[in-house]
Design a protein around this motif. Sequence first.
Motif, PDB file in Angstrom:
ATOM      1  N   PRO A  96       0.836  -1.209   0.000  1.00  0.00           N
ATOM      2  CA  PRO A  96       0.000   0.000   0.000  1.00  0.00           C
ATOM      3  C   PRO A  96       0.865   1.250   0.000  1.00  0.00           C
ATOM      4  O   PRO A  96       1.951   1.269   0.595  1.00  0.00           O
ATOM      5  CB  PRO A  96      -0.802  -0.129   1.295  1.00  0.00           C
ATOM      6  CG  PRO A  96      -0.014  -1.042   2.163  1.00  0.00           C
ATOM      7  CD  PRO A  96       0.688  -1.994   1.243  1.00  0.00           C
ATOM      8  N   VAL A  97       0.391   2.283  -0.655  1.00  0.00           N
ATOM      9  CA  VAL A  97       1.152   3.526  -0.816  1.00  0.00           C
ATOM     10  C   VAL A  97       0.832   4.479   0.335  1.00  0.00           C
ATOM     11  O   VAL A  97      -0.329   4.660   0.701  1.00  0.00           O
ATOM     12  CB  VAL A  97       0.823   4.200  -2.164  1.00  0.00           C
ATOM     13  CG1 VAL A  97       1.557   5.532  -2.297  1.00  0.00           C
ATOM     14  CG2 VAL A  97       1.169   3.269  -3.319  1.00  0.00           C
ATOM     15  N   GLY A  98       1.887   5.062   0.909  1.00  0.00           N
ATOM     16  CA  GLY A  98       1.696   6.134   1.878  1.00  0.00           C
ATOM     17  C   GLY A  98       1.259   5.701   3.260  1.00  0.00           C
ATOM     18  O   GLY A  98       0.846   6.535   4.066  1.00  0.00           O
ATOM     19  N   ILE A  99       1.332   4.390   3.567  1.00  0.00           N
ATOM     20  CA  ILE A  99       0.901   3.892   4.871  1.00  0.00           C
ATOM     21  C   ILE A  99       2.032   3.062   5.471  1.00  0.00           C
ATOM     22  O   ILE A  99       2.565   2.179   4.799  1.00  0.00           O
ATOM     23  CB  ILE A  99      -0.371   3.019   4.738  1.00  0.00           C
ATOM     24  CG1 ILE A  99      -1.547   3.859   4.246  1.00  0.00           C
ATOM     25  CG2 ILE A  99      -0.731   2.372   6.074  1.00  0.00           C
ATOM     26  CD1 ILE A  99      -2.819   3.066   4.016  1.00  0.00           C
ATOM     27  N   PRO A 100       2.434   3.318   6.705  1.00  0.00           N
ATOM     28  CA  PRO A 100       3.463   2.467   7.329  1.00  0.00           C
ATOM     29  C   PRO A 100       2.975   1.021   7.406  1.00  0.00           C
ATOM     30  O   PRO A 100       1.809   0.773   7.726  1.00  0.00           O
ATOM     31  CB  PRO A 100       3.645   3.079   8.721  1.00  0.00           C
ATOM     32  CG  PRO A 100       2.475   3.956   8.938  1.00  0.00           C
ATOM     33  CD  PRO A 100       1.989   4.395   7.604  1.00  0.00           C
ATOM     34  N   TYR A 101       3.866   0.087   7.126  1.00  0.00           N
ATOM     35  CA  TYR A 101       3.454  -1.304   6.917  1.00  0.00           C
ATOM     36  C   TYR A 101       4.377  -2.233   7.693  1.00  0.00           C
ATOM     37  O   TYR A 101       5.605  -2.172   7.556  1.00  0.00           O
ATOM     38  CB  TYR A 101       3.531  -1.612   5.420  1.00  0.00           C
ATOM     39  CG  TYR A 101       2.871  -2.899   4.988  1.00  0.00           C
ATOM     40  CD1 TYR A 101       1.535  -2.936   4.605  1.00  0.00           C
ATOM     41  CD2 TYR A 101       3.590  -4.090   4.939  1.00  0.00           C
ATOM     42  CE1 TYR A 101       0.931  -4.109   4.188  1.00  0.00           C
ATOM     43  CE2 TYR A 101       3.003  -5.271   4.525  1.00  0.00           C
ATOM     44  CZ  TYR A 101       1.663  -5.287   4.148  1.00  0.00           C
ATOM     45  OH  TYR A 101       1.070  -6.446   3.736  1.00  0.00           O
ATOM     46  N   VAL A 102       3.780  -3.108   8.502  1.00  0.00           N
ATOM     47  CA  VAL A 102       4.523  -4.123   9.246  1.00  0.00           C
ATOM     48  C   VAL A 102       4.137  -5.482   8.678  1.00  0.00           C
ATOM     49  O   VAL A 102       2.965  -5.850   8.672  1.00  0.00           O
ATOM     50  CB  VAL A 102       4.193  -4.068  10.757  1.00  0.00           C
ATOM     51  CG1 VAL A 102       5.003  -5.135  11.512  1.00  0.00           C
ATOM     52  CG2 VAL A 102       4.478  -2.682  11.323  1.00  0.00           C
ATOM     53  N   ALA A 103       5.133  -6.225   8.187  1.00  0.00           N
ATOM     54  CA  ALA A 103       4.838  -7.455   7.439  1.00  0.00           C
ATOM     55  C   ALA A 103       5.501  -8.672   8.054  1.00  0.00           C
ATOM     56  O   ALA A 103       6.620  -8.597   8.578  1.00  0.00           O
ATOM     57  CB  ALA A 103       5.299  -7.305   5.992  1.00  0.00           C
ATOM     58  N   THR A 104       4.800  -9.807   7.967  1.00  0.00           N
ATOM     59  CA  THR A 104       5.440 -11.091   8.211  1.00  0.00           C
ATOM     60  C   THR A 104       6.264 -11.426   6.974  1.00  0.00           C
ATOM     61  O   THR A 104       5.788 -11.271   5.846  1.00  0.00           O
ATOM     62  CB  THR A 104       4.396 -12.187   8.501  1.00  0.00           C
ATOM     63  OG1 THR A 104       5.065 -13.401   8.805  1.00  0.00           O
ATOM     64  CG2 THR A 104       3.458 -12.427   7.335  1.00  0.00           C
ATOM     65  N   ASP A 105       7.502 -11.843   7.158  1.00  0.00           N
ATOM     66  CA  ASP A 105       8.417 -12.058   6.034  1.00  0.00           C
ATOM     67  C   ASP A 105       8.134 -13.419   5.397  1.00  0.00           C
ATOM     68  O   ASP A 105       8.628 -14.459   5.855  1.00  0.00           O
ATOM     69  CB  ASP A 105       9.862 -11.978   6.518  1.00  0.00           C
ATOM     70  CG  ASP A 105      10.870 -11.877   5.386  1.00  0.00           C
ATOM     71  OD1 ASP A 105      10.618 -12.506   4.331  1.00  0.00           O
ATOM     72  OD2 ASP A 105      11.888 -11.190   5.539  1.00  0.00           O
TER      73      ASP A 105
END
Length: 399
Positions: free
Chosen positions: A95-104
Amino acid sequence: MKMPTAHRIALLFNGNKVYDRDIIAGIAAYLNTTRVSWDLFLEEDFRCRLPGIERWQGDGIIADFDDPAVCAALAHSHVPVVAVGGSYAREEDYPVGIPYVATDNFKIVKLAYDHLVEAGLTRFACFSLPEAAVNRWAQERETAFCALMQRDHMRADVYRGLATSAPSWDEAVEQQIAWLNSLEKPVGIIAVSDARARQLLQACMHAGIAVPEQVALIGIDNDPLARMLTRIPLSSVIQGTEEMGRTAAHLLHQMLNGARLSGTRILVPPAGLNVLASTRHQPFQHPQVMQARHFIRQYACQGIKTEQVADYVGVSRSSLEAHFRHELGRSVHDEILHFKLDAAKTLLVREPGQVAEVAVRCGFTTVQYMHAVFKRELGCTPREFQQRSRLAPAPGPVA
């Protein structure tokens, strides 16, 4: 003393999923270890009330962005949003412009693959989900699997099967069995989730395919429910979900204090492995020993005897005993007892105080017999084992 400002925060997660619950637990852990004061808005399945969420009069949102409907609903949110979801191989999928926390996703699949390699397997496959917008995380795990196969110059065998539904269940199992029968064995299979792994494990049971001797199977999520619903304990990758929750809460905390983090992206690696029976592969075993252990693994706690195991395999008791002595250095009876003992140890740790009930559930004829087995094999009584387990520090995940 001045009280900290209370913020109203919406947590948009599906509380019915272990992945989402663990992220919520991580958020709670962050709140409990900081001076943050948040009033939380949380529903079991927020998707039922997703329309209009953009007009919510709160201060911030942490949301599961694996669902495209959530991305669309929060694209123009007037409050700070932190997204949580799976990692992507392509930059443009974030997503653009949103801080993102992801499982790798790549590291998750690589950890599962490396484990199967260390178990002595040389052939591998992936059991995924049908391609769909809500299954993007599954397709990313396929992509990671294919990349690893390409790196190691092996064929990438990916099977998606049918979506899970009651009307198509029998057809789905038949198709899974056909796929399993088409694979050269032994083979290690990575399922994109524990739910998917559990389905394939049931297909193996129906088809009489020995797990882990012919098919070593590992899932992803370390879901306790999936483990309870399988006769053969399921190995699984433990995602770093609690760390994801803590990280997402920390980012939102910073944003509420004026930080600009729109380009921030954090990939959280898996926390480890829970290695159980489904991947304890022992190569080069005699086929009749494999069949027998497959039967014992499923029914040891139901009080089966050596004769029943031999009948299942279709050989004489003496012949089967000879194969067991040669391959494993122990008798069929000892093997049955080994699985009963392991099951009893697990239940004693999980259900303190229920020694008599554990004896019955694990197929021991009497409490006294289970007591004698514990003394002989472990040097302690079941009650002493229980007390030691409570005092001992909890083991960490297998790296």
